[in-house]
Design a protein around this motif. Sequence first.
Motif, PDB file in Angstrom:
ATOM      1  N   GLU A  13       0.997  -0.993   0.074  1.00  0.00           N
ATOM      2  CA  GLU A  13       0.078  -0.117   0.059  1.00  0.00           C
ATOM      3  C   GLU A  13       0.782   1.367   0.109  1.00  0.00           C
ATOM      4  N   SER A  17       1.365   4.376  -2.569  1.00  0.00           N
ATOM      5  CA  SER A  17       0.800   5.473  -2.164  1.00  0.00           C
ATOM      6  C   SER A  17       2.070   6.563  -2.477  1.00  0.00           C
ATOM      7  N   PRO A 130      -2.160  10.663  -1.109  1.00  0.00           N
ATOM      8  CA  PRO A 130      -3.306   9.684  -1.233  1.00  0.00           C
ATOM      9  C   PRO A 130      -3.486   9.026   0.305  1.00  0.00           C
ATOM     10  N   GLY A 131      -4.799   8.625   0.184  1.00  0.00           N
ATOM     11  CA  GLY A 131      -5.207   8.095   1.700  1.00  0.00           C
ATOM     12  C   GLY A 131      -6.624   8.226   1.769  1.00  0.00           C
ATOM     13  N   SER A 143      -7.667   0.918   1.571  1.00  0.00           N
ATOM     14  CA  SER A 143      -6.525   0.490   2.441  1.00  0.00           C
ATOM     15  C   SER A 143      -7.154  -0.725   3.429  1.00  0.00           C
ATOM     16  N   LEU A 150      -3.137   4.847   6.564  1.00  0.00           N
ATOM     17  CA  LEU A 150      -2.281   4.938   5.335  1.00  0.00           C
ATOM     18  C   LEU A 150      -1.704   6.278   5.089  1.00  0.00           C
ATOM     19  N   THR A 154       2.137   7.577   5.268  1.00  0.00           N
ATOM     20  CA  THR A 154       2.583   8.063   3.696  1.00  0.00           C
ATOM     21  C   THR A 154       3.107   9.672   4.215  1.00  0.00           C
TER      22      THR A 154
END
Length: 185
Positions: A13, A17, A130-131, A143, A150, A154
């Motif tokens: 992930e 990301s 992102p997330g 996620s 996440l 990130t």
Amino acid sequence: MAAINYAAEIVKELQRSAALIADAEAGTLADLLLQANRVFVVGAGRSGLMGRAFAMRLMHAGISAYVVGETITPGIDQGDVLIVGTGSGETRSLIPMAQQAKSLGASLVAVTIAPESTIGRLADAVVKLPGSPKAQASGSSASIQPMASLFEQTLLIFYDAVILSLMDRQGQDADRMYGRHANLE
């Protein structure tokens, strides 16, 4: 699923990301940091913890950095930069801080999932990460992780990447930075 399998999924992930972060936005942040008189970092909850880690590395890089809310943090002023790490960009405690920093002439950077948010619209520069914000994360397929994990992970990786960029631009290495590390431990 075994813990090690979860860890492998988290790494996948994070790779996806990190690949979505715009180099130009990261470069703009690095430029602002090098031009700033002082840097102030803030975030709520786990995002705030990532910000604290970033402020520490900024200090190691020789940049005057402060964590908002600490007792030794001075007032923000013109020529300073406030970096707000916020998934949603709508964290109620952070909006007044962003507004105050702008009213005092400081530059505002939002590191967020939501550039169109209140804090994103106030910002002089936005880094979109992102997330899934907490409000959307339940039931989201973005996620396997709970809540905004996440984004927060990130955020830390992004902050560390900015530090590497600063080190490169300043011709610094880890040994030089280590010279600024706490020595009363």
